[in-house]
Design a protein around this motif. Structure first.
Motif, PDB file in Angstrom:
ATOM      1  N   GLN A  96       0.676  -1.171   0.049  1.00 27.29           N
ATOM      2  CA  GLN A  96       0.446  -0.329   0.101  1.00 27.29           C
ATOM      3  C   GLN A  96       0.816   1.217  -0.103  1.00 27.29           C
ATOM      4  N   PRO A  97       1.322   1.324  -0.745  1.00 26.00           N
ATOM      5  CA  PRO A  97       2.481   2.433  -1.303  1.00 26.00           C
ATOM      6  C   PRO A  97       1.819   3.987  -0.826  1.00 26.00           C
ATOM      7  N   ASP A  98       2.161   5.300  -1.342  1.00 25.34           N
ATOM      8  CA  ASP A  98       1.841   6.454  -1.212  1.00 25.34           C
ATOM      9  C   ASP A  98       2.320   6.641  -2.607  1.00 25.34           C
ATOM     10  N   ILE A  99       3.409   6.595  -3.044  1.00 23.67           N
ATOM     11  CA  ILE A  99       3.582   7.094  -4.532  1.00 23.67           C
ATOM     12  C   ILE A  99       4.763   5.351  -5.184  1.00 23.67           C
ATOM     13  N   ALA A 100       4.370   5.466  -6.064  1.00 28.31           N
ATOM     14  CA  ALA A 100       5.522   4.339  -7.121  1.00 28.31           C
ATOM     15  C   ALA A 100       6.212   5.119  -7.710  1.00 28.31           C
ATOM     16  N   ILE A 101       7.270   5.424  -7.765  1.00 25.38           N
ATOM     17  CA  ILE A 101       8.572   5.956  -8.677  1.00 25.38           C
ATOM     18  C   ILE A 101       8.965   4.764  -9.757  1.00 25.38           C
ATOM     19  N   GLY A 102       9.264   5.405 -11.090  1.00 23.11           N
ATOM     20  CA  GLY A 102       9.655   4.302 -11.464  1.00 23.11           C
ATOM     21  C   GLY A 102      11.070   4.638 -12.572  1.00 23.11           C
ATOM     22  N   VAL A 103      12.058   3.662 -12.794  1.00 23.77           N
ATOM     23  CA  VAL A 103      13.373   4.445 -12.872  1.00 23.77           C
ATOM     24  C   VAL A 103      13.499   3.714 -13.969  1.00 23.77           C
ATOM     25  N   GLY A 104      13.144   3.269 -15.190  1.00 18.62           N
ATOM     26  CA  GLY A 104      13.297   2.487 -16.639  1.00 18.62           C
ATOM     27  C   GLY A 104      13.370   0.584 -16.174  1.00 18.62           C
ATOM     28  N   GLY A 105      13.018  -0.024 -16.869  1.00 17.40           N
ATOM     29  CA  GLY A 105      13.789  -1.285 -16.901  1.00 17.40           C
ATOM     30  C   GLY A 105      12.706  -2.298 -17.492  1.00 17.40           C
ATOM     31  N   TYR A 106      12.584  -2.967 -16.988  1.00 20.21           N
ATOM     32  CA  TYR A 106      10.992  -4.007 -17.277  1.00 20.21           C
ATOM     33  C   TYR A 106      10.432  -4.447 -16.364  1.00 20.21           C
ATOM     34  N   ALA A 107      11.034  -4.640 -15.858  1.00 21.89           N
ATOM     35  CA  ALA A 107       9.833  -3.933 -14.111  1.00 21.89           C
ATOM     36  C   ALA A 107       9.272  -3.164 -13.598  1.00 21.89           C
ATOM     37  N   SER A 108       9.245  -2.159 -13.728  1.00 22.53           N
ATOM     38  CA  SER A 108       8.562  -0.529 -13.805  1.00 22.53           C
ATOM     39  C   SER A 108       7.833  -0.844 -14.929  1.00 22.53           C
ATOM     40  N   GLY A 109       7.036  -1.426 -16.163  1.00 21.12           N
ATOM     41  CA  GLY A 109       6.131  -1.583 -16.438  1.00 21.12           C
ATOM     42  C   GLY A 109       5.436  -1.921 -15.685  1.00 21.12           C
ATOM     43  N   PRO A 110       5.153  -3.046 -15.358  1.00 25.29           N
ATOM     44  CA  PRO A 110       3.772  -3.655 -14.551  1.00 25.29           C
ATOM     45  C   PRO A 110       3.833  -3.364 -13.539  1.00 25.29           C
ATOM     46  N   MET A 111       5.036  -3.189 -12.849  1.00 26.38           N
ATOM     47  CA  MET A 111       4.315  -2.079 -11.224  1.00 26.38           C
ATOM     48  C   MET A 111       4.058  -1.315 -11.567  1.00 26.38           C
ATOM     49  N   LEU A 112       4.345  -0.159 -11.556  1.00 28.34           N
ATOM     50  CA  LEU A 112       3.699   0.713 -12.334  1.00 28.34           C
ATOM     51  C   LEU A 112       2.065   1.326 -13.659  1.00 28.34           C
ATOM     52  N   LYS A 113       2.459   0.225 -14.503  1.00 26.29           N
ATOM     53  CA  LYS A 113       0.848   0.134 -15.199  1.00 26.29           C
ATOM     54  C   LYS A 113      -0.151  -0.131 -14.105  1.00 26.29           C
ATOM     55  N   TYR A 130      17.305   9.791 -25.122  1.00 27.62           N
ATOM     56  CA  TYR A 130      15.728   9.206 -25.773  1.00 27.62           C
ATOM     57  C   TYR A 130      14.980   7.696 -25.434  1.00 27.62           C
ATOM     58  N   ALA A 131      13.427   8.808 -25.050  1.00 32.26           N
ATOM     59  CA  ALA A 131      13.495   7.270 -23.596  1.00 32.26           C
ATOM     60  C   ALA A 131      13.182   6.435 -23.904  1.00 32.26           C
ATOM     61  N   GLY A 132      12.685   5.549 -23.209  1.00 31.79           N
ATOM     62  CA  GLY A 132      12.729   4.124 -23.496  1.00 31.79           C
ATOM     63  C   GLY A 132      11.349   4.117 -23.381  1.00 31.79           C
ATOM     64  N   VAL A 133      10.465   2.359 -24.272  1.00 34.30           N
ATOM     65  CA  VAL A 133       9.725   2.447 -24.841  1.00 34.30           C
ATOM     66  C   VAL A 133       8.777   1.989 -23.312  1.00 34.30           C
ATOM     67  N   THR A 134       9.341   1.802 -22.260  1.00 36.52           N
ATOM     68  CA  THR A 134       8.439   1.224 -21.076  1.00 36.52           C
ATOM     69  C   THR A 134       8.097   2.895 -20.227  1.00 36.52           C
ATOM     70  N   ASN A 135       8.533   3.991 -19.473  1.00 39.39           N
ATOM     71  CA  ASN A 135       8.340   5.164 -19.494  1.00 39.39           C
ATOM     72  C   ASN A 135       7.826   5.938 -20.745  1.00 39.39           C
ATOM     73  N   LYS A 136       6.931   6.454 -21.521  1.00 38.04           N
ATOM     74  CA  LYS A 136       6.630   6.652 -23.104  1.00 38.04           C
ATOM     75  C   LYS A 136       5.131   5.808 -23.235  1.00 38.04           C
ATOM     76  N   LEU A 137       5.337   4.562 -22.411  1.00 34.23           N
ATOM     77  CA  LEU A 137       3.474   4.296 -22.801  1.00 34.23           C
ATOM     78  C   LEU A 137       3.150   4.349 -20.894  1.00 34.23           C
ATOM     79  N   LEU A 138       3.935   4.383 -20.119  1.00 32.31           N
ATOM     80  CA  LEU A 138       3.622   4.941 -18.867  1.00 32.31           C
ATOM     81  C   LEU A 138       3.409   6.652 -18.385  1.00 32.31           C
ATOM     82  N   ALA A 139       3.697   7.256 -19.401  1.00 32.14           N
ATOM     83  CA  ALA A 139       3.459   8.788 -19.637  1.00 32.14           C
ATOM     84  C   ALA A 139       2.442   9.239 -18.953  1.00 32.14           C
ATOM     85  N   GLU A 140       1.321   8.864 -19.617  1.00 36.58           N
ATOM     86  CA  GLU A 140       0.592   9.423 -20.582  1.00 36.58           C
ATOM     87  C   GLU A 140      -0.335   9.426 -18.955  1.00 36.58           C
TER      88      GLU A 140
END
Length: 368
Positions: A96-113, A130-140
């Motif tokens: 039950q986090p107050d915030i989730a921080i993603g630094v890029g890499g495989y794991a940040s995709g499912p976790m932040l999504k 040049y932004a990574g695919v994971t971060n581009k998908l999460l940005a919106e």
């Protein structure tokens, strides 16, 4: 503000993701020692070793990247992604986090999504130009996106971008000894120009081969060389050093005292990972960059060009390194004016206080 808040940090895969993540965690702990921090990484990646060593708890997801060369292998990747999404839901329910921080890499995709679906605020830290695919998908659906380069509006919503720079290892910035003292710590002469060659913890094959194949030429130069080969190339390099015995070259698998290695160097030969470039900028180090071709979307070349286009570094392509790297290195060491220009220009690109700017934004989001 509640000083017992919970923060989840997700991502990893390389030192370029892990070191910034640990810097953010350490800065949070400095401000609020009672804060509870949980890392989520990818199983069998280096974060599963580095994060516990730094004193933090980490959970590994079975997630992996897509195989662009062998598409049929992606059935396994999709299954791992499905399993990781289920684990991410469980982790969020338990922590039950107050915030989730993603630094890029495989794991940040499912976790932040999953965090975004649950209404948990998310912050993305993008290290590269040049932004990574994971971060581009999460940005919106992210609340904030912290970047290290200008012009990132081409990847992310402009109103969410904060130009912070990349967090770097604090000890690297705090080194107070002189260049001469640093050289002596490596068993080198205090008053002789020095090159630092680094290839990461595993090593850079191209760079190591260039040094190995030209060791006789390098041994005759009027400069010294600290050669960090990485563990994969250590045995071969040690054997070569025993055969050739070059007095001006010090080889090692790892450089544990990188702060002193940087301090000793007049020139750094390196890959063009985001963390390395941020360190070069903050230290004002002239660099000869050999971008790795084995990274997503060739982002290291784009990182290097961001410096080259401002006359703040010299780049040699990986495929051309065998023919050009050694001669380029020797030419640079003998051109004091060029070294000074590179050093001055790269220092002007530095963004200071990155980790504090990021953590400030983290706290602002938690307050909301």
């Amino acid at each position: 503000m509640n000083k017992n808040f919970k923060i989840l940090i997700s991502g990893g895969g390389t030192g370029g993701h892990i070191f910034p993540a640990l810097s953010i965690a350490n800065a949070i702990k400095e401000r609020y020692p009672q804060a509870e921090i949980l890392f989520v990484g990818a199983d069998n990646r280096m974060e599963m070793e580095k994060v516990p060593t730094a004193g933090y708890k980490i959970i590994g997801l079975p997630v992996s990247g897509f195989d662009r060369k062998h598409l049929f292998r992606n059935f396994k990747v999709l299954f791992r992604l499905y399993k990781s999404m289920r684990m991410a839901k469980s982790i969020l329910r338990d922590f039950q986090p107050d915030i989730a921080i993603g630094v890029g890499g495989y794991a940040s995709g499912p976790m932040l999504k999953v965090a975004q679906k649950k209404g948990i605020p998310t912050l993305i830290q993008e290290q590269n130009s040049y932004a990574g695919v994971t971060n581009k998908l999460l940005a919106e659906k992210a609340e904030a996106i912290c970047v290290a380069y200008e012009g990132m509006e081409r990847f992310f919503p402009a109103d969410k971008i904060i130009l912070t720079g990349n967090p770097v290892r604090q000890n690297i910035l705090n080194c107070k000894i002189s260049a001469g003292e640093a050289r002596e710590k490596f068993g080198l002469k205090a008053d002789v120009p020095t090159v630092l060659v680094v290839g990461g913890s595993l090593g850079a094959r191209t760079t190591n081969q260039c040094i190995s194949h030209n060791i006789d030429k390098l041994a005759k130069q009027n400069f010294q060389l600290i050669w960090q080969t990485g563990k994969l190339y250590d045995a071969d390099a040690k054997k070569l050093m025993e055969e050739k015995e070059p007095a001006n070259i010090k080889q090692m698998a790892f450089v544990t005292n990188m702060d002193e290695a940087y301090r000793a160097a007049d020139l750094v030969v390196s890959r063009a990972g985001a963390s390395s470039i941020s360190e070069l900028q903050l230290l004002g180090k002239a660099a000869l960059l050999v971008p790795s071709p084995n990274v997503a979307e060739d982002h290291q070349t784009k990182n290097a060009l961001a410096l080259v286009n401002r006359n703040a570094a010299v780049m040699v392509k990986d495929m051309e390194a065998e023919a050009k790297l050694t001669d380029e290195l020797i030419a640079l060491l003998n051109d004091k004016t060029k070294l000074q220009t590179l050093s001055k220009n790269v220092a002007e690109m530095a963004l200071t206080g990155a980790v504090d700017k990021i953590v400030d934004r983290v706290f602002e989001l938690i307050k909301k």
